[in-house]
Design a protein around this motif. Sequence first.
Motif, mmCIF file in Angstrom:
data_model
loop_
_atom_site.group_PDB
_atom_site.id
_atom_site.type_symbol
_atom_site.label_atom_id
_atom_site.label_comp_id
_atom_site.label_asym_id
_atom_site.label_seq_id
_atom_site.Cartn_x
_atom_site.Cartn_y
_atom_site.Cartn_z
ATOM 1 N N VAL A 89 -31.779 -5.133 -77.210
ATOM 2 C CA VAL A 89 -32.340 -5.323 -78.549
ATOM 3 C C VAL A 89 -31.544 -4.926 -79.422
ATOM 4 O O VAL A 89 -30.881 -3.172 -79.672
ATOM 5 N N LYS A 90 -30.877 -5.219 -80.799
ATOM 6 C CA LYS A 90 -30.648 -4.675 -81.979
ATOM 7 C C LYS A 90 -30.033 -5.425 -82.616
ATOM 8 O O LYS A 90 -30.553 -6.804 -82.202
ATOM 9 N N ARG A 91 -29.783 -5.416 -83.610
ATOM 10 C CA ARG A 91 -28.878 -6.162 -84.782
ATOM 11 C C ARG A 91 -28.346 -7.263 -84.029
ATOM 12 O O ARG A 91 -27.453 -7.131 -83.092
ATOM 13 N N TYR B 163 -20.339 -9.088 -82.696
ATOM 14 C CA TYR B 163 -19.315 -7.513 -82.120
ATOM 15 C C TYR B 163 -20.092 -7.509 -81.026
ATOM 16 O O TYR B 163 -19.706 -6.513 -79.860
ATOM 17 N N LYS B 164 -21.393 -6.871 -81.160
ATOM 18 C CA LYS B 164 -22.903 -6.447 -80.615
ATOM 19 C C LYS B 164 -22.800 -7.739 -78.892
ATOM 20 O O LYS B 164 -23.293 -7.270 -77.686
ATOM 21 N N ARG B 165 -21.987 -8.813 -78.431
ATOM 22 C CA ARG B 165 -21.906 -10.373 -78.053
ATOM 23 C C ARG B 165 -23.715 -9.844 -77.294
ATOM 24 O O ARG B 165 -22.930 -9.980 -76.169
ATOM 25 N N ASN C 136 -39.248 -9.802 -84.352
ATOM 26 C CA ASN C 136 -39.375 -9.176 -85.874
ATOM 27 C C ASN C 136 -39.699 -7.299 -84.991
ATOM 28 O O ASN C 136 -40.124 -6.178 -84.801
ATOM 29 N N TYR C 137 -37.602 -7.671 -83.942
ATOM 30 C CA TYR C 137 -38.105 -5.901 -83.791
ATOM 31 C C TYR C 137 -37.572 -4.579 -84.274
ATOM 32 O O TYR C 137 -36.966 -5.435 -85.589
ATOM 33 N N ARG C 138 -38.585 -3.746 -84.893
ATOM 34 C CA ARG C 138 -38.375 -3.035 -85.243
ATOM 35 C C ARG C 138 -39.079 -1.459 -84.585
ATOM 36 O O ARG C 138 -38.546 -2.121 -83.140
ATOM 37 N N VAL C 139 -38.754 -0.485 -85.840
ATOM 38 C CA VAL C 139 -38.745 0.594 -85.092
ATOM 39 C C VAL C 139 -40.314 0.891 -84.068
ATOM 40 O O VAL C 139 -40.088 0.955 -82.788
ATOM 41 N N THR C 140 -40.926 -0.399 -84.363
ATOM 42 C CA THR C 140 -42.597 -0.089 -83.437
ATOM 43 C C THR C 140 -42.327 -0.672 -82.226
ATOM 44 O O THR C 140 -43.296 -0.278 -81.814
ATOM 45 N N SER D 29 -21.167 4.034 -82.648
ATOM 46 C CA SER D 29 -21.832 5.155 -81.742
ATOM 47 C C SER D 29 -22.823 3.710 -80.810
ATOM 48 O O SER D 29 -22.568 4.096 -79.375
ATOM 49 N N GLY D 30 -23.431 3.456 -81.991
ATOM 50 C CA GLY D 30 -25.068 3.271 -80.806
ATOM 51 C C GLY D 30 -25.756 4.760 -80.410
ATOM 52 O O GLY D 30 -25.616 5.418 -80.550
ATOM 53 N N THR D 31 -26.975 3.868 -80.937
ATOM 54 C CA THR D 31 -27.890 4.524 -80.787
ATOM 55 C C THR D 31 -29.318 4.112 -80.246
ATOM 56 O O THR D 31 -30.066 4.808 -78.694
ATOM 57 N N GLY D 32 -29.599 2.994 -79.547
ATOM 58 C CA GLY D 32 -30.287 2.732 -78.760
ATOM 59 C C GLY D 32 -29.532 3.319 -77.370
ATOM 60 O O GLY D 32 -30.810 3.139 -76.516
ATOM 61 N N ASN D 33 -28.140 2.772 -77.573
ATOM 62 C CA ASN D 33 -28.090 3.097 -75.957
ATOM 63 C C ASN D 33 -28.836 4.309 -75.409
ATOM 64 O O ASN D 33 -29.211 4.718 -73.959
ATOM 65 N N MET D 34 -29.241 5.775 -76.620
ATOM 66 C CA MET D 34 -29.178 6.974 -76.074
ATOM 67 C C MET D 34 -30.559 6.932 -76.059
ATOM 68 O O MET D 34 -31.419 7.447 -74.897
ATOM 69 N N LYS D 35 -31.350 5.620 -76.488
ATOM 70 C CA LYS D 35 -33.251 5.743 -76.076
ATOM 71 C C LYS D 35 -33.393 5.467 -75.048
ATOM 72 O O LYS D 35 -34.330 6.099 -74.112
ATOM 73 N N PHE D 36 -32.492 4.210 -74.761
ATOM 74 C CA PHE D 36 -32.746 4.253 -73.398
ATOM 75 C C PHE D 36 -32.164 5.091 -72.066
ATOM 76 O O PHE D 36 -33.136 5.000 -71.595
#
Length: 793
Positions: free
Chosen positions: A525-527, A531-533, A605-609, A632-639
């Motif tokens: 999950v991300k934009r 490049y995010k492939r 509708n992926y979003r913060v919630t 960097s990515g930050t989703g990687n850290m949440k996971f």
Amino acid sequence: MDELRKNKFIETYTENLQRITLKSFDDTSDKDRYDALCDTIMGLINQEWRDCKRKTRNQRKAYYFSAEFLIGRSLGNNLINLGIYDEVKELLDEVGIDFEAIENYEDDAALGNGGLGRLAACFMDSAATQGLNLVGYGVRYREGIFKQKIEDGFQVERGDSWIKNGDGWSIRVDSDAKIVRFRDQQVKAVPFDMPVVGFENGVVNTLRLWQAEPFEEFDFGKFNNYEYDQAVSEKNRAEDITRVLYPNDMQRAGKVLRLKQQYFFCSASIQDMVEKYKKDYPEDLKFENFSKYHVIQLNDTHPIMAIPELIRVLVDENGIFFDDALAIAKEVFAFTNHTVLQEALERWDRDIVLEVSPRSLEIIEKINQILVEDFKQRGYSEEQIDPYRIERFGQVHMANLAIYVGFSVNGVAALHTEILKDDTFSHWYKVRPEIFNNKTNGITPRRWLVYANRELTSFITQKLGTDQWKYDLSLLKDLEKYLDDEKVLNELLNIKQIKKEQLAKYILEKEGIKVDPTSIFDIQVKRIHEYKRQHLNILHIIYLYHKLKKNPDMDFTPTTFIFGGKAAPGYFRAKGMIKLANEVARVVNSDPDVNKKLKVVFVENYRVTYGEKLFPAADVSEQISTAGKEASGTGNMKFMLNGALTLGTLDGANIEIFDHAGEENNYRFGATVEELNEIMDTYNPVEFYSKDSDIKDVVDSLVSGEFKDNNTYMFLDIYNELINPQNGQRGDSYFLLKDFKSYAKAHEKINKEYRDRLEWSRKCLKNIANAGFFSSDRTILDYANDIWKIDQE
Ligand SMILES: *Cc1c(COP(=O)(O)O)cnc(C)c1O
């Protein structure tokens, strides 16, 4: 809360509820109940908020200028940070109110595109929690990032007027309104202050968002003269400035209006700072002391117009000499870069800047002259100066302006900062190496763990015997003492199972798809961006699908692949990737030969919630960007913090995740930046295509008719980009085919190793225990100590 406070709380709440609605309790709706709860909480923090404003009035502060704050919902997070979440829930329960229904009433404040905006929101939380004087400045967009609908597998955009029913978390401060002047227009900038509640520490910082308004609601003369449209046209023209957040993630568009937006919030914020300085520091009121009290962090290129604006306000409105004003600016501004993609480094045509603010252009050109003189004096030739110029070929280069004037330039992960030094800004690094520094991104553990994963939170507190880790996430390291404790490892597995079941229920409700919570939850999950492939992930699913079709009894751990994310409305290929994911999902999920083992879901509708439900339920975190492309990515850290294992390339903060948790506890694949740089000029994707029948098979499936794009040629477009480039470029710019086999192999390893449940759990625990470094508390303290030089309260 003690009994007295509890009674007081519920009393105030029911009073508020009735006062606001004029209804008897039983007649109130969820909206009424939500509104009254906001009101009550705002009342609860009012005193502390005012105290904080008063106490910090004469202290040095940092100002975070950002065009985006991707906040999400505030209710649950504020209750968590006030330390009264469970109690309030219970209290409401006692009077017969369903807390979850109220919570779901709140719309996300989605004033950002993705990672950059979410980082700004995490920083606000961490600064308040760490007792740092940080003020956020941004834009109060009437429309946040669009709401995404999926219709027939295609993305459809809908408006997101998040404040149409009011905004319970803002206070309008008319007395601080400013006038912002454009070349051909003047508007009022009205601030709306949102409280930023620190975690259980009594600190309330401020996020100030500006809204554009006309001086007069409408022209009475024109109205009286039956010219109704003209009567409100000035009003509309003013309001247009903060009407929409530009949803073009990393692409350029919107030009004049977008620059107006940037100048608007920068001008209002700078005026605000200078005005307050004159009021609050009468003794120090020589402007050479301005930088003693202010430092401004520019979040990417969007707020760089603040630089000429500070100089304008000092020179034109306060009688400071230009050179002195520039010297002050040089001590105030610090710049954060967020991407190495050229299209995101803003450059404005000179005539656009002229159209928005002629005086700003004049100041920028004067700075440019000084820059050129500077370099000439150091013996540079005209040609050697070229890459540094702020104005070149009729364009204004915002990054050059920020790096020339700023005293600090930082990247957002170790690798990213190295790429800035070696490549993107290598010319600057040669002349000003001392200003370059790294600040690896982070995430707030309050929202992304304490709030989003109550079960894991209790587990951690119980195992560590204290909840001190919520303030200092490095304490999670102590969890390592359980690495060989079977009982604890099983408990951790149970928690993951609970979160997966909760997500499965939610997905069934929202997407109408039944997923098996005992299968591997593999989530990306991300934009949506090349490049995010995401298309690498999808092609691999097609590969698995074909393999399972051929060999239904193949040894395979059932897997659910989950996607989510928005594509910029004008980004055709990204929209094609969404259609492809949905089409593969449709085919796979309806095929009885495989759909017990393989499921594909694209969540709408992926979003913060939505993220708050997805991260805690993941087994595998897909972080598969082309090496060198994801800053960097930050989703990687949440996971990671929620105990998912990373399947990732050596890119952005993935590298640091592997370093901290151990590569052997995650799944690394793909070419490195160095390897890609090496083959850059000779890479031929067709070789991979013709030599490998698996690759040929999946690439061909894009155009074989197996998956249908409703004659939009979206899939042909993806196919062409991979192996049939149209405009003389080489194909496969993002090296999907180069990395495909390595990716498939990593997946195979995951699929096998997942079955050893205890060993898997051990890896999860190892990741959680080493996630401390990725707290935005650590990041914000690094900014405070190294760049801002501000102390903790
Ligand atoms: C964290 C977050 C992001 C950033 O995700 P990346 O995987 O780092 O690109 C984007 N959108 C939302 C809603 C987020 O919460």
